[in-house]
Write a protein that holds these residues in place. Structure first.
Motif, PDB file in Angstrom:
ATOM      1  N   LEU A 132      24.603  -3.588  67.925  1.00 40.63           N
ATOM      2  CA  LEU A 132      23.596  -2.568  67.634  1.00 40.63           C
ATOM      3  C   LEU A 132      22.195  -3.006  68.054  1.00 40.63           C
ATOM      4  O   LEU A 132      21.405  -2.183  68.511  1.00 40.63           O
ATOM      5  N   TYR A 133      21.879  -4.279  67.908  1.00 40.03           N
ATOM      6  CA  TYR A 133      20.560  -4.763  68.297  1.00 40.03           C
ATOM      7  C   TYR A 133      20.328  -4.541  69.792  1.00 40.03           C
ATOM      8  O   TYR A 133      19.317  -3.959  70.199  1.00 40.03           O
ATOM      9  N   GLN A 170      24.321  -2.666  80.313  1.00 48.07           N
ATOM     10  CA  GLN A 170      23.053  -3.245  79.876  1.00 48.07           C
ATOM     11  C   GLN A 170      23.195  -3.966  78.536  1.00 48.07           C
ATOM     12  O   GLN A 170      22.500  -4.938  78.270  1.00 48.07           O
ATOM     13  N   VAL A 171      24.087  -3.463  77.682  1.00 47.67           N
ATOM     14  CA  VAL A 171      24.321  -4.088  76.381  1.00 47.67           C
ATOM     15  C   VAL A 171      25.280  -5.282  76.525  1.00 47.67           C
ATOM     16  O   VAL A 171      25.436  -6.074  75.616  1.00 47.67           O
ATOM     17  N   LEU A 172      25.891  -5.409  77.698  1.00 55.48           N
ATOM     18  CA  LEU A 172      26.840  -6.473  78.013  1.00 55.48           C
ATOM     19  C   LEU A 172      28.124  -6.362  77.192  1.00 55.48           C
ATOM     20  O   LEU A 172      28.631  -7.346  76.639  1.00 55.48           O
ATOM     21  N   ILE A 173      28.627  -5.124  77.100  1.00 51.21           N
ATOM     22  CA  ILE A 173      29.894  -4.875  76.418  1.00 51.21           C
ATOM     23  C   ILE A 173      30.775  -4.019  77.330  1.00 51.21           C
ATOM     24  O   ILE A 173      30.292  -3.416  78.284  1.00 51.21           O
ATOM     25  N   LYS A 174      32.056  -3.992  77.015  1.00 49.96           N
ATOM     26  CA  LYS A 174      32.973  -3.132  77.755  1.00 49.96           C
ATOM     27  C   LYS A 174      32.723  -1.688  77.359  1.00 49.96           C
ATOM     28  O   LYS A 174      32.258  -1.407  76.250  1.00 49.96           O
ATOM     29  N   ALA A 227      33.736   2.863  71.046  1.00 48.90           N
ATOM     30  CA  ALA A 227      34.049   2.621  69.636  1.00 48.90           C
ATOM     31  C   ALA A 227      32.797   2.730  68.766  1.00 48.90           C
ATOM     32  O   ALA A 227      32.842   3.284  67.665  1.00 48.90           O
ATOM     33  N   ILE A 228      31.677   2.234  69.259  1.00 47.24           N
ATOM     34  CA  ILE A 228      30.413   2.373  68.527  1.00 47.24           C
ATOM     35  C   ILE A 228      30.041   3.845  68.452  1.00 47.24           C
ATOM     36  O   ILE A 228      29.705   4.369  67.383  1.00 47.24           O
ATOM     37  N   LYS A 229      30.106   4.506  69.588  1.00 48.17           N
ATOM     38  CA  LYS A 229      29.695   5.904  69.670  1.00 48.17           C
ATOM     39  C   LYS A 229      30.561   6.810  68.804  1.00 48.17           C
ATOM     40  O   LYS A 229      30.069   7.766  68.215  1.00 48.17           O
ATOM     41  N   LEU A 275      21.965  -2.542  71.750  1.00 49.77           N
ATOM     42  CA  LEU A 275      21.990  -1.104  72.012  1.00 49.77           C
ATOM     43  C   LEU A 275      20.641  -0.476  71.688  1.00 49.77           C
ATOM     44  O   LEU A 275      20.121   0.334  72.450  1.00 49.77           O
ATOM     45  N   SER A 276      20.046  -0.883  70.567  1.00 51.61           N
ATOM     46  CA  SER A 276      18.740  -0.321  70.192  1.00 51.61           C
ATOM     47  C   SER A 276      17.664  -0.701  71.204  1.00 51.61           C
ATOM     48  O   SER A 276      16.784   0.102  71.507  1.00 51.61           O
ATOM     49  N   ILE A 277      17.741  -1.905  71.758  1.00 54.73           N
ATOM     50  CA  ILE A 277      16.765  -2.319  72.779  1.00 54.73           C
ATOM     51  C   ILE A 277      16.959  -1.499  74.048  1.00 54.73           C
ATOM     52  O   ILE A 277      15.998  -1.008  74.628  1.00 54.73           O
ATOM     53  N   THR A 278      18.214  -1.344  74.462  1.00 52.96           N
ATOM     54  CA  THR A 278      18.510  -0.571  75.673  1.00 52.96           C
ATOM     55  C   THR A 278      18.033   0.865  75.535  1.00 52.96           C
ATOM     56  O   THR A 278      17.484   1.441  76.471  1.00 52.96           O
ATOM     57  N   LEU A 279      18.223   1.446  74.355  1.00 53.41           N
ATOM     58  CA  LEU A 279      17.859   2.849  74.134  1.00 53.41           C
ATOM     59  C   LEU A 279      16.433   3.020  73.619  1.00 53.41           C
ATOM     60  O   LEU A 279      15.986   4.140  73.377  1.00 53.41           O
ATOM     61  N   ASN A 280      15.735   1.899  73.424  1.00 53.53           N
ATOM     62  CA  ASN A 280      14.343   1.935  72.976  1.00 53.53           C
ATOM     63  C   ASN A 280      14.196   2.668  71.643  1.00 53.53           C
ATOM     64  O   ASN A 280      13.423   3.621  71.514  1.00 53.53           O
TER      65      ASN A 280
END
Length: 68
Positions: A47-48, A25-29, A35-37, A50-55
């Motif tokens: 991060l932007y 959904q974030v369009l990343i591998k 690596a972010i986690k 990711l924040s939208i995906t996770l609300n």
């Protein structure tokens, strides 16, 4: 588990998303998501998205504080 990892999991689980789905959904591998986690990425570019995906807010992901 580091803080960002715990916060991501806190938001991901109620949405019934697995890590692969979040990455898609974030369009990343999935490796980029990991690596972010794991806080290996000092300046994650996604991060932007990711924040939208996770609300949630980016500030909360980074510090668990709500933005005023």
């Amino acid at each position: 588990m580091n803080n960002i990892s715990r916060r991501i999991k806190t938001k991901r689980e109620p949405l019934d998303l697995i890590e692969r789905e979040v990455a898609e959904q974030v369009l990343i591998k999935q490796q980029s998501y990991q690596a972010i986690k794991s806080a290996e990425t000092k300046k994650p570019r996604n991060l932007y998205e990711l924040s939208i995906t996770l609300n949630c807010e980016i500030a909360w992901l980074l510090s668990e504080k709500k933005k005023n």
